[in-house]
Design a protein around this motif. Structure first.
Motif, PDB file in Angstrom:
ATOM      1  N   ALA A 142       0.607  -1.229  -0.233  1.00  0.00           N
ATOM      2  CA  ALA A 142       0.240  -0.408   0.022  1.00  0.00           C
ATOM      3  C   ALA A 142       1.043   1.277   0.045  1.00  0.00           C
ATOM      4  CB  ALA A 142      -0.504  -0.589   1.397  1.00  0.00           C
ATOM      5  N   TYR A 143       1.654   1.195   0.747  1.00  0.00           N
ATOM      6  CA  TYR A 143       2.459   2.222   0.375  1.00  0.00           C
ATOM      7  C   TYR A 143       3.548   3.126  -0.728  1.00  0.00           C
ATOM      8  CZ  TYR A 143       6.414   5.592   2.823  1.00  0.00           C
ATOM      9  OH  TYR A 143       6.684   7.051   1.892  1.00  0.00           O
ATOM     10  N   ASP A 144       4.058   1.492  -1.086  1.00  0.00           N
ATOM     11  CA  ASP A 144       4.368   1.898  -1.921  1.00  0.00           C
ATOM     12  C   ASP A 144       3.511   2.198  -3.400  1.00  0.00           C
ATOM     13  OD1 ASP A 144       6.817   0.766  -1.261  1.00  0.00           O
ATOM     14  OD2 ASP A 144       7.155  -1.029  -1.754  1.00  0.00           O
ATOM     15  N   ALA A 145       2.460   1.027  -3.443  1.00  0.00           N
ATOM     16  CA  ALA A 145       1.714   1.723  -4.923  1.00  0.00           C
ATOM     17  C   ALA A 145       1.440   3.232  -3.954  1.00  0.00           C
ATOM     18  CB  ALA A 145       0.464   1.499  -4.471  1.00  0.00           C
ATOM     19  N   THR A 146       1.147   3.940  -3.268  1.00  0.00           N
ATOM     20  CA  THR A 146       1.122   5.180  -2.585  1.00  0.00           C
ATOM     21  C   THR A 146       1.813   6.169  -3.317  1.00  0.00           C
ATOM     22  OG1 THR A 146      -0.251   4.916  -1.081  1.00  0.00           O
ATOM     23  CG2 THR A 146      -0.522   6.739  -1.657  1.00  0.00           C
ATOM     24  N   MET A 147       2.993   5.860  -2.631  1.00  0.00           N
ATOM     25  CA  MET A 147       4.586   6.277  -3.027  1.00  0.00           C
ATOM     26  C   MET A 147       4.380   6.711  -4.607  1.00  0.00           C
ATOM     27  SD  MET A 147       6.861   8.374  -2.229  1.00  0.00           S
ATOM     28  CE  MET A 147       6.985   8.508  -0.783  1.00  0.00           C
ATOM     29  N   GLU A 148       4.259   5.570  -5.846  1.00  0.00           N
ATOM     30  CA  GLU A 148       3.960   5.664  -7.468  1.00  0.00           C
ATOM     31  C   GLU A 148       3.268   6.289  -7.500  1.00  0.00           C
ATOM     32  OE1 GLU A 148       4.162   3.107 -10.807  1.00  0.00           O
ATOM     33  OE2 GLU A 148       5.410   1.462  -9.127  1.00  0.00           O
ATOM     34  N   ALA A 149       2.128   6.433  -7.044  1.00  0.00           N
ATOM     35  CA  ALA A 149       1.039   7.486  -7.483  1.00  0.00           C
ATOM     36  C   ALA A 149       1.127   8.642  -7.161  1.00  0.00           C
ATOM     37  CB  ALA A 149      -0.192   7.506  -6.659  1.00  0.00           C
ATOM     38  N   MET A 150       1.540   9.228  -6.062  1.00  0.00           N
ATOM     39  CA  MET A 150       2.146  10.495  -5.848  1.00  0.00           C
ATOM     40  C   MET A 150       3.343  10.787  -6.931  1.00  0.00           C
ATOM     41  SD  MET A 150       2.529  12.846  -3.383  1.00  0.00           S
ATOM     42  CE  MET A 150       1.569  12.029  -2.194  1.00  0.00           C
ATOM     43  N   LEU A 151       3.758   9.774  -7.043  1.00  0.00           N
ATOM     44  CA  LEU A 151       4.981  10.898  -8.289  1.00  0.00           C
ATOM     45  C   LEU A 151       4.407  10.766 -10.061  1.00  0.00           C
ATOM     46  CD1 LEU A 151       8.279   8.380  -7.570  1.00  0.00           C
ATOM     47  CD2 LEU A 151       7.689  10.983  -7.308  1.00  0.00           C
ATOM     48  N   LEU A 152       3.468  10.073  -9.959  1.00  0.00           N
ATOM     49  CA  LEU A 152       2.598  10.269 -11.175  1.00  0.00           C
ATOM     50  C   LEU A 152       1.990  10.788 -11.477  1.00  0.00           C
ATOM     51  CD1 LEU A 152       1.852   8.697 -14.532  1.00  0.00           C
ATOM     52  CD2 LEU A 152       0.532   6.702 -12.565  1.00  0.00           C
ATOM     53  N   PHE A 153       1.768  10.775 -10.227  1.00  0.00           N
ATOM     54  CA  PHE A 153       0.132  12.095 -10.094  1.00  0.00           C
ATOM     55  C   PHE A 153       0.848  13.823 -10.035  1.00  0.00           C
ATOM     56  CE2 PHE A 153      -2.903  15.386  -7.782  1.00  0.00           C
ATOM     57  CZ  PHE A 153      -4.162  14.925  -8.102  1.00  0.00           C
ATOM     58  N   CYS A 154       2.326  13.891  -9.323  1.00  0.00           N
ATOM     59  CA  CYS A 154       2.953  14.980  -9.982  1.00  0.00           C
ATOM     60  C   CYS A 154       3.150  15.520 -11.084  1.00  0.00           C
ATOM     61  CB  CYS A 154       3.960  15.090  -9.073  1.00  0.00           C
ATOM     62  SG  CYS A 154       4.935  16.464  -9.016  1.00  0.00           S
ATOM     63  N   LYS A 155       3.238  14.163 -11.615  1.00  0.00           N
ATOM     64  CA  LYS A 155       4.018  14.655 -13.306  1.00  0.00           C
ATOM     65  C   LYS A 155       2.946  14.686 -13.899  1.00  0.00           C
ATOM     66  CE  LYS A 155       6.035  11.721 -17.313  1.00  0.00           C
ATOM     67  NZ  LYS A 155       6.679  10.022 -16.824  1.00  0.00           N
ATOM     68  N   ARG A 156       1.441  14.145 -13.835  1.00  0.00           N
ATOM     69  CA  ARG A 156       0.845  14.452 -14.602  1.00  0.00           C
ATOM     70  C   ARG A 156       0.287  15.676 -14.564  1.00  0.00           C
ATOM     71  NH1 ARG A 156      -2.774   8.778 -14.780  1.00  0.00           N
ATOM     72  NH2 ARG A 156      -1.405   7.959 -16.652  1.00  0.00           N
ATOM     73  N   LEU A 157       0.216  16.312 -13.176  1.00  0.00           N
ATOM     74  CA  LEU A 157      -0.410  17.811 -13.005  1.00  0.00           C
ATOM     75  C   LEU A 157       0.812  19.029 -13.156  1.00  0.00           C
ATOM     76  CD1 LEU A 157      -0.106  17.361  -9.140  1.00  0.00           C
ATOM     77  CD2 LEU A 157      -2.307  18.007 -10.652  1.00  0.00           C
ATOM     78  N   GLU A 158       2.131  18.943 -13.331  1.00  0.00           N
ATOM     79  CA  GLU A 158       2.686  19.171 -14.187  1.00  0.00           C
ATOM     80  C   GLU A 158       2.792  19.729 -16.026  1.00  0.00           C
ATOM     81  OE1 GLU A 158       7.434  19.071 -11.965  1.00  0.00           O
ATOM     82  OE2 GLU A 158       6.463  17.384 -13.137  1.00  0.00           O
ATOM     83  N   ALA A 159       1.673  18.703 -16.814  1.00  0.00           N
ATOM     84  CA  ALA A 159       2.545  18.035 -17.833  1.00  0.00           C
ATOM     85  C   ALA A 159       1.062  18.917 -18.259  1.00  0.00           C
ATOM     86  CB  ALA A 159       1.918  16.556 -18.438  1.00  0.00           C
ATOM     87  N   GLY A 160      -0.076  19.554 -17.027  1.00  0.00           N
ATOM     88  CA  GLY A 160      -0.944  20.237 -17.269  1.00  0.00           C
ATOM     89  C   GLY A 160      -2.398  18.863 -17.469  1.00  0.00           C
ATOM     90  N   GLN A 161      -2.118  17.403 -17.485  1.00  0.00           N
ATOM     91  CA  GLN A 161      -3.337  16.520 -17.566  1.00  0.00           C
ATOM     92  C   GLN A 161      -4.095  16.634 -16.322  1.00  0.00           C
ATOM     93  OE1 GLN A 161      -0.482  13.084 -18.191  1.00  0.00           O
ATOM     94  NE2 GLN A 161       0.329  13.471 -20.112  1.00  0.00           N
ATOM     95  N   ILE A 162      -3.493  17.216 -15.471  1.00  0.00           N
ATOM     96  CA  ILE A 162      -4.869  16.909 -14.676  1.00  0.00           C
ATOM     97  C   ILE A 162      -5.798  18.625 -14.115  1.00  0.00           C
ATOM     98  CG2 ILE A 162      -4.965  16.432 -11.786  1.00  0.00           C
ATOM     99  CD1 ILE A 162      -2.878  13.945 -12.652  1.00  0.00           C
ATOM    100  N   SER A 163      -7.211  18.304 -14.009  1.00  0.00           N
ATOM    101  CA  SER A 163      -7.753  19.838 -13.557  1.00  0.00           C
ATOM    102  C   SER A 163      -8.955  19.404 -12.575  1.00  0.00           C
ATOM    103  CB  SER A 163      -8.529  20.022 -14.720  1.00  0.00           C
ATOM    104  OG  SER A 163      -9.509  18.943 -15.132  1.00  0.00           O
ATOM    105  N   TYR A 164      -9.107  20.835 -11.527  1.00  0.00           N
ATOM    106  CA  TYR A 164      -9.610  20.709 -10.032  1.00  0.00           C
ATOM    107  C   TYR A 164     -11.046  20.326 -10.462  1.00  0.00           C
ATOM    108  CZ  TYR A 164     -11.043  22.920  -5.823  1.00  0.00           C
ATOM    109  OH  TYR A 164     -12.147  23.221  -4.379  1.00  0.00           O
ATOM    110  N   GLY A 165     -10.973  18.899  -9.301  1.00  0.00           N
ATOM    111  CA  GLY A 165     -12.766  18.256  -9.330  1.00  0.00           C
ATOM    112  C   GLY A 165     -12.679  17.635  -8.324  1.00  0.00           C
ATOM    113  N   ASN A 166     -12.522  16.717  -8.606  1.00  0.00           N
ATOM    114  CA  ASN A 166     -12.487  15.561  -7.325  1.00  0.00           C
ATOM    115  C   ASN A 166     -11.315  15.023  -7.266  1.00  0.00           C
ATOM    116  OD1 ASN A 166     -12.502  13.945  -5.267  1.00  0.00           O
ATOM    117  ND2 ASN A 166     -14.742  13.666  -5.216  1.00  0.00           N
ATOM    118  N   LEU A 167      -9.941  15.809  -6.967  1.00  0.00           N
ATOM    119  CA  LEU A 167      -8.069  15.384  -6.612  1.00  0.00           C
ATOM    120  C   LEU A 167      -8.134  14.668  -5.793  1.00  0.00           C
ATOM    121  CD1 LEU A 167      -7.557  18.654  -6.946  1.00  0.00           C
ATOM    122  CD2 LEU A 167      -7.435  17.581  -9.066  1.00  0.00           C
ATOM    123  N   ARG A 168      -8.796  14.531  -4.506  1.00  0.00           N
ATOM    124  CA  ARG A 168      -8.418  13.153  -4.122  1.00  0.00           C
ATOM    125  C   ARG A 168      -8.988  11.687  -4.673  1.00  0.00           C
ATOM    126  NH1 ARG A 168      -7.697  13.761   1.414  1.00  0.00           N
ATOM    127  NH2 ARG A 168      -9.215  12.330   2.113  1.00  0.00           N
TER     128      ARG A 168
END
Length: 275
Positions: A142-168
């Motif tokens: 669970a820890y490792d999957a969440t950490m990988e999601a964190m890195l991927l989520f940040c990468k997609r934010l930087e790329a402008g692929q995620i917008s405000y909504g239900n981010l959680r």
């Protein structure tokens, strides 16, 4: 005879179908909903009607139930309805308003990782616990999957692929997909059923890996050894315990402490890099 009929009527009013309850007691329900949720009678009626409508669609709609039980069920479902549909947007988005999110997103795209840290601090542990509860993932997975999601989520934010909504929800769903992809080859197909899996999960970006390497170099030799043995060499905790002459429980706790230390060092490195 009159007394018997009166008792029968009272019994009937306490054992009702959903439709019968609505006909007899809905105004009382509306008043109570308005009081409990501090909303207008009109809003309380709208929510109450929606909940009753849903109850009428259930398999037990025509089965007589106790009046108190129906009332409690309606109040419970109404509160859930309000929580799901009227929850402030900021709660669903790491405590950020849309303006604050857009400002932090713009800063993120210029190198400031404050948004990354905000997500890490407000949602990381909740997501990890969700994976353990929903998928029965181990604490480590669970820890490792969440950490990988964190890195991927940040990468997609930087790329402008995620917008405000239900981010959680989006972040948690992403972590769940990553975990399910890991176990896809290990579980029988029927156990993962129709769960939604991503076609491809990108790895962490080079910049994040550089920060992670710097954090890794600050770890003590013991922590590096146990984490490397478990995550990179695939050695089971029981085997590590035998080699180090410790109990499996002690090794597991040590590994968790080392992962938490790496997490802290990574956050510090990130903060230092983008001051």
């Amino acid at each position: 005879m009159l007394a018997i009929n009166t008792l029968s009527q009272r019994a009937d009013r306490n054992l009702l179908t959903i439709a019968q309850f609505e006909d007899l007691f809905f105004p009382d329900v509306v008043r109570e909903l308005a009081r409990r949720m501090t909303c207008s009678p009109k809003e309380a009626e709208r929510i109450g009607r929606r909940v009753v409508f849903k109850l009428k669609k259930t398999a037990f709609a025509n089965v007589p139930q106790e009046r108190d039980a129906i009332q409690k069920n309606i109040y419970k479902l109404a509160e859930k309805e309000v929580l799901n549909n009227h929850q402030p947007s900021s709660v669903k988005n790491f405590g950020l308003t849309e303006d604050a999110f857009n400002q932090m997103l713009e800063e993120l795209q210029h190198g400031n990782k404050t948004l990354f840290e905000r997500i890490f601090l407000t949602h990381f542990q909740d997501c990890r616990k969700f994976l353990q509860h929903r998928y029965r993932a181990s604490e480590e997975d669970a820890y490792d999957a969440t950490m990988e999601a964190m890195l991927l989520f940040c990468k997609r934010l930087e790329a402008g692929q995620i917008s405000y909504g239900n981010l959680r929800f989006l972040f948690t769903r992403m972590a769940g997909q990553i975990y399910l992809k890991w176990i896809k080859k290990e579980l029988p197909k029927e156990e993962i059923g129709d769960m939604d899996l991503p076609e491809q999960v990108d790895g962490p970006d080079e910049e994040s890996l550089n920060m992670l390497n710097k954090a890794w170099n600050k770890m003590c030799a013991d922590c590096q050894g146990i984490l490397k043995a478990f995550y990179y060499e695939g050695i089971a905790l029981k085997e590590i315990a035998l080699k180090t002459e410790k109990t499996a429980a002690a090794v597991r706790k040590q590994k968790q402490r080392c992962m938490e230390k790496l997490q802290t060092l990574f956050a510090e490195q990130n903060k230092t890099t983008y001051k």
